[in-house]
Write an enzyme that holds these catalytic residues in place. Structure first.
Site, short mmCIF file in Angstrom:
data_model
loop_
_atom_site.label_atom_id
_atom_site.label_comp_id
_atom_site.label_asym_id
_atom_site.label_seq_id
_atom_site.Cartn_x
_atom_site.Cartn_y
_atom_site.Cartn_z
N ASP A 1 0.87 -1.22 -0.16
CA ASP A 1 -0.07 0.17 0.04
C ASP A 1 0.97 1.38 -0.03
O ASP A 1 1.95 1.18 0.36
CB ASP A 1 -1.07 0.04 1.37
CG ASP A 1 -2.08 0.94 1.08
OD1 ASP A 1 -2.27 1.41 -0.04
OD2 ASP A 1 -2.92 0.87 1.91
N CYS B 1 -5.89 -27.32 10.58
CA CYS B 1 -4.71 -26.56 10.99
C CYS B 1 -4.12 -26.97 12.09
O CYS B 1 -4.55 -27.94 13.02
CB CYS B 1 -5.14 -25.13 11.07
SG CYS B 1 -5.63 -24.56 12.89
N ASP C 1 -8.04 -7.81 1.47
CA ASP C 1 -6.99 -7.94 2.73
C ASP C 1 -7.55 -7.21 3.78
O ASP C 1 -8.75 -6.37 3.63
CB ASP C 1 -5.82 -6.91 2.40
CG ASP C 1 -5.98 -5.48 2.42
OD1 ASP C 1 -5.51 -5.17 3.67
OD2 ASP C 1 -6.42 -4.77 1.53
N CYS D 1 -11.63 -28.30 10.98
CA CYS D 1 -10.47 -27.74 10.73
C CYS D 1 -9.14 -28.53 10.78
O CYS D 1 -9.17 -29.34 11.96
CB CYS D 1 -10.28 -26.19 11.49
SG CYS D 1 -8.58 -25.33 11.06
N CYS E 1 -5.70 -26.65 15.38
CA CYS E 1 -6.81 -27.67 15.75
C CYS E 1 -6.45 -29.18 15.76
O CYS E 1 -7.10 -30.16 16.38
CB CYS E 1 -7.74 -27.44 14.63
SG CYS E 1 -8.74 -25.72 14.69
N HIS F 1 -5.05 -19.94 13.63
CA HIS F 1 -6.24 -20.70 13.19
C HIS F 1 -7.14 -19.86 12.31
O HIS F 1 -7.50 -20.27 11.22
CB HIS F 1 -7.07 -21.24 14.26
CG HIS F 1 -8.53 -21.50 13.98
ND1 HIS F 1 -8.90 -22.75 13.53
CD2 HIS F 1 -9.71 -20.73 13.76
CE1 HIS F 1 -10.13 -22.81 13.01
NE2 HIS F 1 -10.53 -21.66 13.39
#
Ligand SMILES: [Zn+2]
Length: 377
Positions: free
Chosen positions: A91, A313, A273, A311, A316, A342
């Site tokens: 940005d 991940c 974003d 999930c 998890c 997560h």
């Protein structure tokens, strides 16, 4: 021959999947960029970002210009500096106008005072394009003037005209850099506040702008999700996407609520974003496939299931709700690390599901479910 930066694959209504190519890599869209303002995502290392499948992130060129400063980034560009292999969007600092470091506007540019040492800086379109190019940005943003929510039509018009003038100056400088061999892409930012008339005008202007045979590689929709109700934001997104060229990627800046994302994907937005998943995680709000849960609630004290049983991940697979509840209650730094990991992982999978839903014509169904679970006022 010019490499094609963006290819549309499947469409479903106005929604589309695509592939965006940069000098760094290529990735599928719609995509969510984790925010890494100062060359770091909050609570995540660059290796974590790669592990969760984030192939692109967004950093802030103005803040990097202040610290570590260009002397460092000239020696080692951002990918190498933070050791991240994906695409880096940057940005331009225009949004920092809404922050306390903002000191005023002039014809030349935006005046800031560094929050680190109080030093004064002027950001001009030309200067910030060069900063972005030097620090190794793959996708840069042209300098914009973002009018705060609640601005009058006159104030909005003034900011819009300034944004357009700066867009021209940015393209002019960008065309020079391209002649010198720069592989950076440049997105133009549309403004226009919350009035249909100015939004449309700004989108048309930025979309059509060509200087020295160069136009923007993509179009960013700026100045939204800055305090307005979701309904008004959605309307402005719709007004904008109706005008913007199909062929270029459309980037809705600062929007990260799953309900807002899927609603905007339906209007043809490709890139998002936001700090939203991180801010939620820091406050114990966990994104799950069943909706948001507040892990600090006492009912999780004895809940030995993972944060989201659906999930896969790292968090998890290894920790329970009861444990993470305990970490929050005892203010352990690990609480935020696990929650952020997560939620960011969730966002990457959420975007994958959106892409699959577009391919399979199931986006409407997914939207209905997501809006029910994640709607905000
Ligand atoms: Zn998880």
């Amino acid at each position: 021959m010019k490499m094609k930066n963006f290819t549309i694959k499947e469409t479903h209504g106005k929604a589309r999947t695509g592939v965006m190519k940069t000098a760094q890599n290529e990735f599928e869209t719609p995509v969510f960029l984790p925010v890494s303002t100062k060359a770091a995502a909050k609570y995540l290392s660059s290796k974590d970002l790669e592990k969760i499948g984030a192939k692109a992130i967004i950093s802030n060129s103005f803040l990097l210009y202040l610290k570590p400063g260009m002397e460092v980034l000239k020696k080692q560009e951002i990918h190498e500096f933070m050791n991240y292999s994906g695409t880096v969007f940057t940005d331009c600092g225009g949004f920092q106008k809404l922050r306390s470091m903002f000191k005023g506007m002039s014809k030349k540019g935006i005046h800031f005072r560094s929050p680190y040492d109080g030093s004064k800086h002027v950001i001009t379109p030309k200067k910030i394009i060069n900063v972005q190019n030097t620090l190794g940005s793959n996708v840069a943003m042209s300098l914009d003037d973002c009018s705060p929510y609640g601005s009058s039509i006159e104030e909005t018009k003034e900011a819009m005209e300034r944004t357009h003038k700066w867009a021209k100056e940015s393209l002019e400088e960008f065309s020079k850099l391209k002649d010198e061999g720069s592989k950076m892409q440049l997105f133009g930012i549309c403004q226009g506040g919350f009035f249909e008339e100015t939004r449309k005008k700004s989108c048309r202007f930025i979309d059509e702008l060509t200087v020295n045979g160069t136009n923007f590689d993509g179009i960013a929709i700026g100045g939204l999700r800055i305090g307005e109700p979701a309904k008004l934001m959605n309307k402005m997104v719709k007004v904008s996407t109706e005008i913007l060229t199909e062929e270029k990627p459309k980037y809705l800046m600062g929007v990260g609520n799953p309900a807002d994302i899927i609603t905007s994907v339906q209007e043809g937005v490709d890139v998002f974003d936001s700090i939203y998943p991180v801010e939620n995680a820091r406050h114990g709000n966990i994104f799950t496939t069943e909706g948001k849960i507040d892990i600090e609630k006492s009912k999780y004290q004895f809940d030995f299931k993972p944060l989201d049983p659906n999930c896969d991940c790292f968090v998890c697979q290894n920790y329970t709700r009861a444990y993470i509840h305990h970490l929050f209650k005892t203010d352990e730094p690990l609480a935020k690390m696990l929650a952020v990991y997560h939620n960011q992982y969730f966002m990457q999978r959420f975007m994958e599901k959106i892409r699959t839903a577009i391919k399979e014509g199931e986006l409407d169904k997914m939207k209905e479910r997501t809006v029910k679970q994640y709607k905000t006022p």
